[in-house]
Motif scaffolding. Structure first.
Motif, PDB file in Angstrom:
ATOM      1  N   PRO A   1      -4.050 -72.274  28.319  1.00 15.71           N
ATOM      2  CA  PRO A   1      -3.577 -73.506  29.418  1.00 15.71           C
ATOM      3  C   PRO A   1      -4.709 -73.941  30.169  1.00 15.71           C
ATOM      4  CG  PRO A   1      -2.531 -71.228  29.765  1.00 15.71           C
ATOM      5  CD  PRO A   1      -3.411 -70.898  28.649  1.00 15.71           C
ATOM      6  N   ALA A   2      -5.579 -72.880  30.562  1.00 20.03           N
ATOM      7  CA  ALA A   2      -6.748 -73.575  31.323  1.00 20.03           C
ATOM      8  C   ALA A   2      -7.844 -74.261  30.789  1.00 20.03           C
ATOM      9  CB  ALA A   2      -7.358 -72.096  32.199  1.00 20.03           C
ATOM     10  N   ALA A   3      -7.562 -74.493  29.430  1.00 18.01           N
ATOM     11  CA  ALA A   3      -8.669 -74.897  28.717  1.00 18.01           C
ATOM     12  C   ALA A   3      -8.571 -76.379  28.567  1.00 18.01           C
ATOM     13  CB  ALA A   3      -8.922 -74.466  27.091  1.00 18.01           C
ATOM     14  N   ALA A   4      -9.758 -77.191  28.496  1.00 14.90           N
ATOM     15  CA  ALA A   4      -9.745 -78.660  28.465  1.00 14.90           C
ATOM     16  C   ALA A   4     -10.745 -79.075  27.567  1.00 14.90           C
ATOM     17  CB  ALA A   4     -10.241 -79.187  29.918  1.00 14.90           C
ATOM     18  N   ARG A   5     -10.398 -80.349  26.986  1.00 12.11           N
ATOM     19  CA  ARG A   5     -11.039 -80.951  25.838  1.00 12.11           C
ATOM     20  C   ARG A   5     -12.192 -81.520  26.595  1.00 12.11           C
ATOM     21  NH1 ARG A   5      -8.884 -81.973  20.954  1.00 12.11           N
ATOM     22  NH2 ARG A   5      -7.155 -80.863  20.425  1.00 12.11           N
ATOM     23  N   GLU A   6     -13.346 -81.427  26.044  1.00 11.71           N
ATOM     24  CA  GLU A   6     -14.657 -82.013  26.723  1.00 11.71           C
ATOM     25  C   GLU A   6     -15.657 -82.829  25.723  1.00 11.71           C
ATOM     26  OE1 GLU A   6     -17.059 -79.620  28.993  1.00 11.71           O
ATOM     27  OE2 GLU A   6     -15.756 -79.167  30.474  1.00 11.71           O
ATOM     28  N   ALA A   7     -15.917 -83.975  25.807  1.00 13.69           N
ATOM     29  CA  ALA A   7     -16.738 -84.600  25.182  1.00 13.69           C
ATOM     30  C   ALA A   7     -18.424 -84.327  25.596  1.00 13.69           C
ATOM     31  CB  ALA A   7     -16.578 -86.062  25.318  1.00 13.69           C
ATOM     32  N   LEU A   8     -19.244 -84.777  25.053  1.00 16.95           N
ATOM     33  CA  LEU A   8     -20.653 -84.772  25.731  1.00 16.95           C
ATOM     34  C   LEU A   8     -20.560 -85.479  26.578  1.00 16.95           C
ATOM     35  CD1 LEU A   8     -23.008 -84.958  22.360  1.00 16.95           C
ATOM     36  CD2 LEU A   8     -22.648 -83.109  23.852  1.00 16.95           C
ATOM     37  N   PRO A   9     -21.432 -85.156  27.707  1.00 16.20           N
ATOM     38  CA  PRO A   9     -21.441 -85.980  29.115  1.00 16.20           C
ATOM     39  C   PRO A   9     -22.000 -87.523  28.790  1.00 16.20           C
ATOM     40  CG  PRO A   9     -22.675 -83.696  29.337  1.00 16.20           C
ATOM     41  CD  PRO A   9     -22.316 -83.784  27.857  1.00 16.20           C
ATOM     42  N   GLN A  10     -21.508 -88.400  29.564  1.00 12.14           N
ATOM     43  CA  GLN A  10     -21.898 -89.755  29.455  1.00 12.14           C
ATOM     44  C   GLN A  10     -23.130 -89.944  29.910  1.00 12.14           C
ATOM     45  OE1 GLN A  10     -19.995 -92.232  27.884  1.00 12.14           O
ATOM     46  NE2 GLN A  10     -18.847 -90.518  27.118  1.00 12.14           N
TER      47      GLN A  10
ATOM     48  N   ALA B   1     -13.049 -71.006  31.183  1.00  7.90           N
ATOM     49  CA  ALA B   1     -13.814 -69.860  31.688  1.00  7.90           C
ATOM     50  C   ALA B   1     -12.982 -68.788  32.098  1.00  7.90           C
ATOM     51  CB  ALA B   1     -14.237 -70.574  32.969  1.00  7.90           C
ATOM     52  N   VAL B   2     -13.569 -67.698  32.066  1.00  6.26           N
ATOM     53  CA  VAL B   2     -13.080 -66.429  32.404  1.00  6.26           C
ATOM     54  C   VAL B   2     -13.762 -65.539  33.269  1.00  6.26           C
ATOM     55  CG1 VAL B   2     -12.237 -66.110  30.013  1.00  6.26           C
ATOM     56  CG2 VAL B   2     -14.529 -65.301  30.619  1.00  6.26           C
ATOM     57  N   ASP B   3     -13.156 -64.998  34.243  1.00  9.77           N
ATOM     58  CA  ASP B   3     -13.856 -64.122  35.209  1.00  9.77           C
ATOM     59  C   ASP B   3     -14.484 -62.895  34.587  1.00  9.77           C
ATOM     60  OD1 ASP B   3     -13.122 -65.821  37.768  1.00  9.77           O
ATOM     61  OD2 ASP B   3     -11.055 -64.985  37.164  1.00  9.77           O
ATOM     62  N   HIS B   4     -15.630 -62.700  35.222  1.00 11.18           N
ATOM     63  CA  HIS B   4     -16.302 -61.225  34.655  1.00 11.18           C
ATOM     64  C   HIS B   4     -17.028 -60.920  35.654  1.00 11.18           C
ATOM     65  CE1 HIS B   4     -18.815 -58.876  32.446  1.00 11.18           C
ATOM     66  NE2 HIS B   4     -17.868 -58.792  31.547  1.00 11.18           N
ATOM     67  N   ALA B   5     -17.508 -59.656  36.011  1.00 13.82           N
ATOM     68  CA  ALA B   5     -18.286 -59.169  36.970  1.00 13.82           C
ATOM     69  C   ALA B   5     -19.687 -59.542  36.797  1.00 13.82           C
ATOM     70  CB  ALA B   5     -18.326 -57.467  36.994  1.00 13.82           C
ATOM     71  N   ALA B   6     -20.504 -59.800  37.667  1.00 11.50           N
ATOM     72  CA  ALA B   6     -21.727 -60.111  37.729  1.00 11.50           C
ATOM     73  C   ALA B   6     -22.735 -59.127  36.876  1.00 11.50           C
ATOM     74  CB  ALA B   6     -22.416 -60.530  38.909  1.00 11.50           C
TER      75      ALA B   6
ATOM     76  N   VAL C   1     -17.628 -66.908  33.345  1.00  9.12           N
ATOM     77  CA  VAL C   1     -18.384 -67.134  32.093  1.00  9.12           C
ATOM     78  C   VAL C   1     -17.788 -68.249  31.493  1.00  9.12           C
ATOM     79  CG1 VAL C   1     -19.165 -66.016  29.915  1.00  9.12           C
ATOM     80  CG2 VAL C   1     -18.841 -64.602  32.118  1.00  9.12           C
ATOM     81  N   GLU C   2     -18.395 -69.271  30.910  1.00  3.30           N
ATOM     82  CA  GLU C   2     -17.880 -70.361  30.046  1.00  3.30           C
ATOM     83  C   GLU C   2     -17.870 -70.257  28.717  1.00  3.30           C
ATOM     84  OE1 GLU C   2     -20.262 -73.226  31.330  1.00  3.30           O
ATOM     85  OE2 GLU C   2     -19.247 -73.779  33.331  1.00  3.30           O
ATOM     86  N   ALA C   3     -16.880 -70.619  27.906  1.00  3.01           N
ATOM     87  CA  ALA C   3     -16.624 -70.365  26.579  1.00  3.01           C
ATOM     88  C   ALA C   3     -16.262 -71.653  26.017  1.00  3.01           C
ATOM     89  CB  ALA C   3     -15.705 -69.405  25.961  1.00  3.01           C
ATOM     90  N   THR C   4     -16.728 -72.053  24.892  1.00  2.11           N
ATOM     91  CA  THR C   4     -16.246 -73.435  24.219  1.00  2.11           C
ATOM     92  C   THR C   4     -16.089 -73.135  22.827  1.00  2.11           C
ATOM     93  OG1 THR C   4     -18.015 -74.534  25.453  1.00  2.11           O
ATOM     94  CG2 THR C   4     -17.242 -75.707  23.850  1.00  2.11           C
ATOM     95  N   ILE C   5     -15.030 -73.675  22.318  1.00  7.49           N
ATOM     96  CA  ILE C   5     -14.237 -73.528  20.851  1.00  7.49           C
ATOM     97  C   ILE C   5     -14.215 -74.817  20.276  1.00  7.49           C
ATOM     98  CG2 ILE C   5     -12.219 -72.524  19.612  1.00  7.49           C
ATOM     99  CD1 ILE C   5     -11.129 -71.349  22.150  1.00  7.49           C
ATOM    100  N   TYR C   6     -14.902 -74.738  18.852  1.00  3.73           N
ATOM    101  CA  TYR C   6     -15.142 -75.799  18.151  1.00  3.73           C
ATOM    102  C   TYR C   6     -14.368 -75.978  16.900  1.00  3.73           C
ATOM    103  CZ  TYR C   6     -19.504 -76.270  20.897  1.00  3.73           C
ATOM    104  OH  TYR C   6     -20.155 -76.622  21.841  1.00  3.73           O
ATOM    105  N   ASP C   7     -13.712 -76.850  16.525  1.00  4.31           N
ATOM    106  CA  ASP C   7     -12.851 -77.222  15.493  1.00  4.31           C
ATOM    107  C   ASP C   7     -13.279 -76.455  14.045  1.00  4.31           C
ATOM    108  OD1 ASP C   7     -14.338 -79.412  15.249  1.00  4.31           O
ATOM    109  OD2 ASP C   7     -13.385 -80.064  13.592  1.00  4.31           O
ATOM    110  N   PHE C   8     -14.643 -76.528  13.940  1.00  2.00           N
ATOM    111  CA  PHE C   8     -15.111 -75.856  12.614  1.00  2.00           C
ATOM    112  C   PHE C   8     -15.343 -74.285  12.632  1.00  2.00           C
ATOM    113  CE2 PHE C   8     -18.477 -78.256  15.224  1.00  2.00           C
ATOM    114  CZ  PHE C   8     -19.413 -76.983  15.505  1.00  2.00           C
ATOM    115  N   GLY C   9     -14.940 -73.687  13.700  1.00  2.00           N
ATOM    116  CA  GLY C   9     -14.573 -72.114  13.638  1.00  2.00           C
ATOM    117  C   GLY C   9     -15.708 -71.563  14.391  1.00  2.00           C
ATOM    118  N   ALA C  10     -16.748 -72.248  15.289  1.00  2.00           N
ATOM    119  CA  ALA C  10     -17.460 -71.728  15.946  1.00  2.00           C
ATOM    120  C   ALA C  10     -17.064 -71.480  17.452  1.00  2.00           C
ATOM    121  CB  ALA C  10     -18.958 -72.375  15.992  1.00  2.00           C
ATOM    122  N   ILE C  11     -17.725 -70.465  18.208  1.00  2.00           N
ATOM    123  CA  ILE C  11     -17.336 -70.364  19.684  1.00  2.00           C
ATOM    124  C   ILE C  11     -18.730 -70.087  20.297  1.00  2.00           C
ATOM    125  CG2 ILE C  11     -16.125 -69.153  21.347  1.00  2.00           C
ATOM    126  CD1 ILE C  11     -13.776 -68.041  19.372  1.00  2.00           C
TER     127      ILE C  11
END
Length: 294
Positions: free
Chosen positions: A32-41, A59-64, A76-86
């Protein structure tokens, strides 16, 4: 004038092949906290450069994590792609002399703590996504890439050129090396600088890149995309090798009653042919959809 001290942030990216494909619609409902992102304009990118299906970023919280006296941000930021990569990305803010930055670069080479944390983030994401991932498989290793994003205001010069930083210093960052490099290695690392405006400088090497610019969002986004496509192409290459081995085994099968397996073999050959055609389209899309920042 020689640049002795800079500020900015280092982005350490890890790309994983997590499965055959991801249903991003279902994935978005489970994150639910995820958002669709395009390449920056940006005018620096071709007008038609964008994703067919915009990836999910969360994004997920993680100790430094400490890296040679520097510390990662706690998000820590994570990005999920439709072709199976993260892709998993860490941010390390810095305000340091160039020599200290070289020490950080060397500490980031094959950094096990960051790699292990990145894999943990991906494993947790895969558990959350469940059957939104088709044919999940995290056996392959990750591809890592480092981007040093420097604030041009910290450089103290009108135009941050290679000569202002020092070619040897920049080569050390790009090669993630804290030992002296040969003149040939230095020249090879810095031979293709890219600038869009008078205060811009981009240098890209195999392991790392340096980005100096007033609007630096576009270049790191493109470099992250390219790193993800690299892990995808390596995965496709591995699958091709595995398929060729299977075809060779079928062609050389001489065992008694092999003809009773003919139907299964033909079905598998058809599947391999379909996967090969899909791989060709993916490769074409990779080459077309990875823009080079000007």
């Amino acid at each position: 004038m020689t640049i002795e001290r800079v500020s900015g942030e280092c982005r350490v990216m890890f790309a994983f092949e997590a499965g055959y494909a991801v249903d991003l619609v279902r994935a978005e409902s489970r994150l639910p906290a995820a958002a669709r992102e395009a390449l920056p304009q940006s005018r620096r990118l071709p007008a038609d450069s964008d994703f067919t299906q915009k990836p999910l970023r969360f994004a997920v919280d993680h100790a430094a994590i400490e890296v040679d006296g520097f510390r990662t941000a706690t998000l820590v930021e994570a990005t999920i792609y439709d072709f199976g990569a993260i892709s998993v990305s860490f941010r390390i803010p810095f305000d340091a002399a160039m020599e200290r930055l070289a020490a950080l670069a060397a500490a980031l080479w094959n950094n096990r703590a960051l790699a292990a944390t990145a894999r943990t983030v991906v494993e947790e994401a895969m558990r959350t996504l469940g059957d939104a991932i088709a044919r999940p498989d995290l056996r392959a290793g990750a591809e890592d890439f480092v981007v040093f994003v420097v604030d041009p205001a910290s450089c103290g010069v009108a135009g941050p050129a290679v000569e202002a930083f020092g070619a040897a210093r920049l080569a050390a960052l790009l090669r993630l090396e804290d030992k002296p490099l040969a003149a040939e290695e230095i020249a090879d690392a810095v031979q293709h600088p890219i600038s869009y405006g008078p205060r811009d400088l981009v240098l890209v090497d195999w392991a790392a890149a340096l980005v100096v610019g007033a609007g630096p969002a576009a270049a790191p986004a493109v470099l992250e995309h390219a790193n993800v496509q690299l892990v995808e192409l390596k995965h496709l290459d591995t699958e091709l090798d595995r398929g060729l081995d299977q075809v060779w085994a079928m062609l050389n099968e001489r065992a008694l009653f092999a003809r009773f397996r003919l139907r299964a073999n033909l079905r598998r050959l058809a599947e391999l042919e379909l996967e090969g055609a899909t791989a060709d389209r993916v490769v074409d899309a990779v080459l077309a959809a990875t823009p080079v920042p000007r």
